[in-house]
Scaffold this motif. Sequence first.
Motif, PDB file in Angstrom:
ATOM      1  N   VAL A   1       0.849  -1.183   0.000  1.00 16.99           N
ATOM      2  CA  VAL A   1       0.000   0.000   0.000  1.00 16.99           C
ATOM      3  C   VAL A   1       0.889   1.238   0.000  1.00 16.99           C
ATOM      4  CG1 VAL A   1      -0.163   0.053   2.523  1.00 16.99           C
ATOM      5  CG2 VAL A   1      -1.980   1.091   1.144  1.00 16.99           C
ATOM      6  N   GLN A   2       0.402   2.295  -0.597  1.00 16.70           N
ATOM      7  CA  GLN A   2       1.152   3.548  -0.581  1.00 16.70           C
ATOM      8  C   GLN A   2       1.011   4.247   0.765  1.00 16.70           C
ATOM      9  OE1 GLN A   2      -0.185   5.822  -4.030  1.00 16.70           O
ATOM     10  NE2 GLN A   2       1.666   5.206  -5.117  1.00 16.70           N
TER      11      GLN A   2
ATOM     12  N   ASN B   1      -4.921   2.726   9.292  1.00 18.45           N
ATOM     13  CA  ASN B   1      -5.109   3.897   8.445  1.00 18.45           C
ATOM     14  C   ASN B   1      -3.868   4.780   8.493  1.00 18.45           C
ATOM     15  OD1 ASN B   1      -7.786   3.049   7.977  1.00 18.45           O
ATOM     16  ND2 ASN B   1      -8.522   4.184   9.771  1.00 18.45           N
TER      17      ASN B   1
ATOM     18  N   GLY C   1      -2.224   5.249   2.900  1.00 17.35           N
ATOM     19  CA  GLY C   1      -3.305   4.328   2.605  1.00 17.35           C
ATOM     20  C   GLY C   1      -3.727   3.511   3.816  1.00 17.35           C
ATOM     21  N   SER C   2      -4.627   2.555   3.568  1.00 17.60           N
ATOM     22  CA  SER C   2      -5.195   1.744   4.639  1.00 17.60           C
ATOM     23  C   SER C   2      -5.178   0.267   4.281  1.00 17.60           C
ATOM     24  CB  SER C   2      -6.650   2.163   4.900  1.00 17.60           C
ATOM     25  OG  SER C   2      -6.742   3.503   5.316  1.00 17.60           O
TER      26      SER C   2
END
Length: 123
Positions: free
Chosen positions: A12-13, A83, A16-17
């Motif tokens: 994930v970047q 998150n 992100g979550s």
Amino acid sequence: QVQLVESGGGLVQAGGSLRLSCAASGRASSRKAMGWFRQAPGKEREFVAAISWSGGTTMLDSVKGRFTITRDNPKNTVYLQMNSLQLEDTAVYYCAADRTAAVHTDPAAYIYWGQGTQVTVSS
């Protein structure tokens, strides 16, 4: 004997979550506190979050306000909602079952461990 199976990891970047899940099976899995730990390359395993059988929680300071731990007791499943992920959250995340119903941050208090799921946060 308790079996723990984690899922939900991935790439994930930053910002992100992800939501991690941990499904527990086995008669001894009920009425146990559950925890999430993580281990980054070259570092020791680190406590992240724990939840008691009744729902009380404790979190690592650096994840407070970003991560949430919850559990669904009828489903024997624990979740870690992550998150605003940061690069330093990159690690293998492990689910663990405590010896008791109360939360602990010391990994020595946990007697069952999952295989881990990789979380990688990219810039």
